[in-house]
Design a protein around this motif. Structure first.
Motif, short mmCIF file in Angstrom:
data_model
loop_
_atom_site.label_atom_id
_atom_site.label_comp_id
_atom_site.label_asym_id
_atom_site.label_seq_id
_atom_site.Cartn_x
_atom_site.Cartn_y
_atom_site.Cartn_z
N GLU A 175 2.24 2.28 -3.33
CA GLU A 175 1.47 2.61 -4.36
C GLU A 175 0.74 3.81 -4.08
O GLU A 175 0.46 4.68 -4.94
CB GLU A 175 0.30 1.69 -4.79
CG GLU A 175 -0.74 1.13 -3.83
CD GLU A 175 -1.78 0.21 -4.25
OE1 GLU A 175 -2.93 0.71 -4.38
OE2 GLU A 175 -1.58 -0.76 -4.68
N LYS A 176 0.76 4.14 -2.58
CA LYS A 176 -0.07 5.45 -2.30
C LYS A 176 0.72 6.42 -1.30
O LYS A 176 0.47 7.48 -1.09
CB LYS A 176 -1.35 5.12 -1.57
CG LYS A 176 -2.04 3.89 -2.22
CD LYS A 176 -3.46 3.93 -1.89
CE LYS A 176 -3.79 3.79 -0.40
NZ LYS A 176 -5.16 3.58 0.05
N GLY A 177 1.81 5.88 -0.85
CA GLY A 177 2.61 6.59 0.11
C GLY A 177 2.18 6.58 1.54
O GLY A 177 1.18 5.85 1.92
N LYS A 224 -6.79 -5.28 3.43
CA LYS A 224 -5.94 -6.05 2.55
C LYS A 224 -5.58 -7.28 3.36
O LYS A 224 -5.84 -8.32 2.48
CB LYS A 224 -4.62 -5.02 2.57
CG LYS A 224 -3.75 -5.82 1.51
CD LYS A 224 -3.18 -4.92 0.36
CE LYS A 224 -2.79 -5.35 -0.70
NZ LYS A 224 -2.52 -4.21 -1.87
N ASP A 259 9.48 6.95 -2.86
CA ASP A 259 8.78 6.83 -1.71
C ASP A 259 9.72 6.38 -0.63
O ASP A 259 9.64 6.83 0.46
CB ASP A 259 7.59 6.14 -2.00
CG ASP A 259 6.74 6.73 -2.89
OD1 ASP A 259 6.39 8.10 -2.52
OD2 ASP A 259 6.08 6.20 -3.98
N LEU A 277 0.74 -1.38 -0.04
CA LEU A 277 0.04 0.10 -0.11
C LEU A 277 0.89 1.20 -0.19
O LEU A 277 0.58 2.26 -0.53
CB LEU A 277 -0.92 0.00 1.28
CG LEU A 277 -2.16 -1.09 1.14
CD1 LEU A 277 -2.59 -1.13 2.54
CD2 LEU A 277 -3.18 -0.66 0.18
N LYS A 291 -1.32 8.54 2.84
CA LYS A 291 -2.57 7.79 2.35
C LYS A 291 -2.78 6.25 2.79
O LYS A 291 -3.75 5.68 1.98
CB LYS A 291 -2.67 7.98 0.87
CG LYS A 291 -2.66 9.51 0.66
CD LYS A 291 -3.10 9.85 -0.81
CE LYS A 291 -3.50 11.36 -0.92
NZ LYS A 291 -3.70 11.72 -2.21
N THR A 292 -1.79 5.69 3.18
CA THR A 292 -1.89 4.27 3.91
C THR A 292 -2.43 4.36 5.32
O THR A 292 -1.81 4.82 6.10
CB THR A 292 -0.63 3.62 3.46
OG1 THR A 292 -0.24 3.33 2.37
CG2 THR A 292 -0.81 2.24 4.30
N ASN A 298 -6.81 0.40 5.96
CA ASN A 298 -6.42 0.01 4.55
C ASN A 298 -5.60 -1.20 4.59
O ASN A 298 -5.87 -2.24 4.08
CB ASN A 298 -5.59 1.11 3.74
CG ASN A 298 -6.13 2.46 3.25
OD1 ASN A 298 -5.80 3.40 2.99
ND2 ASN A 298 -7.74 2.08 3.45
#
Lengths: 205, 205
Positions: free
Chosen positions: B28-30, B42, B105, B25, B33-34, B38
């Motif tokens: 893909e989102k940083g 998952k 990232d 996560l 934003k995780t 979330n």
DNA sequence: TTGGAATGTTAAACACTGTTTAATTACATT
DNA sequence: AATGTAATTAAACAGTGTTTAACATTCCAA
């Protein structure tokens, strides 16, 4: 249209009231811990009102980061008295670093945080004029150094970015706690010593 | 104690399941934003369970940032073949920068974000061994350079911090959007050119 | 002076966040 | 089968940025 003028003034007043509240909260708690509701509380308005004066939270902090550049520019004023461009360049670095030391949160906002740059990125028409002006100012000094025979064989732009990076690197590692997390023999003077190493190099080529 | 062993294994399994979910996560989102929810979604567990394996969100990202250092260390392995310390130093910088370019990232997490360093700061007993190891590695190379006659009149530690700062500055300005926000004549090669300027300087003193 | 339009302002809601609590389920041991 | 322990969850807490629709105020023309 005197009435519209007054309305305009009142609107401006509330706008700067929001900014003042945001500024003082930001300086004591940082960006993340300053919420829209905090700002609203401080000015004794409801949170919703803020969105009639600013698009979003990023826009508020973009405004504050502009103030930071004015402050930095103010500190740079004294450089007008330094004739020799190489001496001026070295003095510039010192001022830049002391600004970062005295206003770490503001420096963070100006050069590290995503908030102000995100706001710019989401508004295609505007660009980062604060940063570009500052960079141009540095570049022209580097150019002057080259003009009087320094930095032979170096490209102005590349060299300017390198110089900026060096001072930014030193202060940003400190601001983001990486410098403090390294065991240096003399923790509290490492920055000054490192900058001394840098100026020594600038002198010698 | 076969049953306890299995339970231990199962506990470890869930722990690394959480980390795997967080990793994917995050990539893909940083970080921001995780969210804990979330991650829980998952792995198909409730959010609360995560707090039985990690103290808080910072601890998860501290774990991930450790993986980043392993990756970076892996990339540095090839340096064993470079005999000359100055050449090794320059190659090191190249590897460091390409790591940052390929894993922005992760680099952000390792050297810019407050999350992993905050976690360390809040646990007085532990320190930033990943960073200190990496810094020591760099310092010993700089020391070798000095030993064979380079960088005369410079302090190892100060010089090492300066060198680290230069490359960190270049990549962190880019990662945090400041490099892209400046109008360079050749935007996409400025980093390489700036690093070239830097190595040219390293060669000449 | 009054009605209506425009503006300023708010309360409330939406969809989230990290984290803690108490309750529940699962399971190995007696 | 009953018990104690550990794993797991649902629910709540206290917050976040932002949007919505409603309400209040102000202004201006009729």
């Amino acid at each position: 249209m005197g009435i519209n003028d007054r309305k305009e003034r009142e609107k401006e007043e509330l706008r700067s009231l929001i900014l003042a509240a945001a500024r003082s909260l930001f300086l004591e708690k940082g960006v993340e811990k300053t919420s829209i509701r905090n700002i609203a509380d401080k000015i004794e308005y409801s949170p919703g009102i803020i969105y009639h004066y600013f698009k979003d939270k990023n826009e508020i902090f973009h405004s504050l980061h502009q103030e930071g550049f004015l402050q930095l520019l103010g500190k740079m004023k004294v450089l007008g008295t330094v004739e020799n461009p190489l001496e001026r360049l070295k003095a510039m670095g010192k001022i830049y670093m002391s600004f970062a030391k005295e206003n770490p949160d503001m420096y963070d906002l100006m050069f590290i945080k995503e908030a102000p740059i995100d706001h710019i990125a989401h508004h295609k028409e505007e660009d980062w004029k604060e940063g570009n002006n500052t960079f141009s100012f540095l570049r022209s000094t580097v150019q002057e150094c080259i003009d009087i025979g320094n930095f032979k064989g170096h490209d102005v732009e590349a060299l300017t970015y390198m110089i900026w990076s060096t001072v930014h690197g030193m202060v940003s590692l400190r601001i983001r706690g990486r410098c403090e997390a390294i065991y240096f023999e003399n923790q509290d003077t490492i920055m000054e010593e490192a900058y001394l190493s840098f100026t020594k190099i600038l002198d010698s080529f």
